[in-house]
Design a protein around this motif. Structure first.
Motif, PDB file in Angstrom:
ATOM      1  N   LYS A 101      -5.586   1.988   4.262  1.00  0.00           N
ATOM      2  CA  LYS A 101      -5.216   1.190   3.088  1.00  0.00           C
ATOM      3  C   LYS A 101      -5.158  -0.299   3.449  1.00  0.00           C
ATOM      4  CE  LYS A 101      -1.765   0.643  -0.507  1.00  0.00           C
ATOM      5  NZ  LYS A 101      -0.457   1.025  -1.006  1.00  0.00           N
ATOM      6  N   LEU A 115      -2.405  10.673   0.191  1.00  0.00           N
ATOM      7  CA  LEU A 115      -3.182   9.557  -0.347  1.00  0.00           C
ATOM      8  C   LEU A 115      -2.587   9.046  -1.656  1.00  0.00           C
ATOM      9  CD1 LEU A 115      -6.730  10.866   0.539  1.00  0.00           C
ATOM     10  CD2 LEU A 115      -5.787   8.661   1.279  1.00  0.00           C
ATOM     11  N   ILE A 123      -3.458   6.861   7.101  1.00  0.00           N
ATOM     12  CA  ILE A 123      -3.674   6.448   5.713  1.00  0.00           C
ATOM     13  C   ILE A 123      -3.199   5.015   5.507  1.00  0.00           C
ATOM     14  CG2 ILE A 123      -2.979   6.866   3.319  1.00  0.00           C
ATOM     15  CD1 ILE A 123      -2.980   9.885   4.032  1.00  0.00           C
TER      16      ILE A 123
END
Length: 168
Positions: free
Chosen positions: A98, A137, A94
């Motif tokens: 990002k 998330l 993640i």
């Protein structure tokens, strides 16, 4: 947020709703996603692919598709390089997604849930499911736009899958 817990979906159609000619797309895929990548690249020239098999990367490159081998945890791209990251049935970082996603960009991921992943604890060392991924998330600063999951029994085993759309 759209949430449905017993639905079927068409992931390719979901992704296509985010694809415009100027969209810069990163596809993180496993061994069986080359047809998806071929379909996606027919319409958009700014698709880069990271695959979890070096042989698949070589094959995609031979067809003129920019593909690199990576395990999805260290993406070989500059910060904020993509408007859209699509992750197909492979674990991903993640934090890395990002990092490479532009502000306002989207992540669309379709994953196999942990009930199907029991056979491979190395790839899925923690309960891999919709709820856990949404929490991760959100904790990383993403906003969940939509999420779906389904469970199907095919006679021998329970199949679990989920889809998340998140915005940076």
């Amino acid at each position: 947020m759209n949430q449905n817990t017993n639905s079927n979906w068409n992931f390719k159609q979901m992704v296509s709703e985010f694809v415009k000619p100027e969209t810069e797309i990163l596809v993180i895929s496993g061994n069986e996603a080359e047809n998806f990548v071929f379909e996606l690249t027919k319409d958009v020239s700014k698709v880069k692919t990271v695959v979890t098999s070096s042989k698949k990367a070589e094959m995609l490159n031979a067809y003129g598709i920019a593909a690199e081998y990576s395990e999805g945890t260290n993406l070989p791209f500059e910060d904020e390089s993509f408007n859209l990251v699509v992750c197909l049935c492979v674990p991903y970082s993640i934090d890395e997604v990002k990092r490479v996603l532009k502000k306002g960009g989207h992540l669309l991921t379709e994953q196999t849930g942990s009930s199907d992943a029991d056979f491979n604890k190395e790839l899925y060392p923690y309960p891999y499911n919709l709820e856990n991924e949404c929490v991760k998330l959100k904790n990383t600063g993403f906003r969940i736009v939509q999420r779906y999951q389904n469970y199907q029994y095919n006679g021998m085993l329970l199949s679990h899958a989920f889809v998340i759309t998140a915005k940076k």
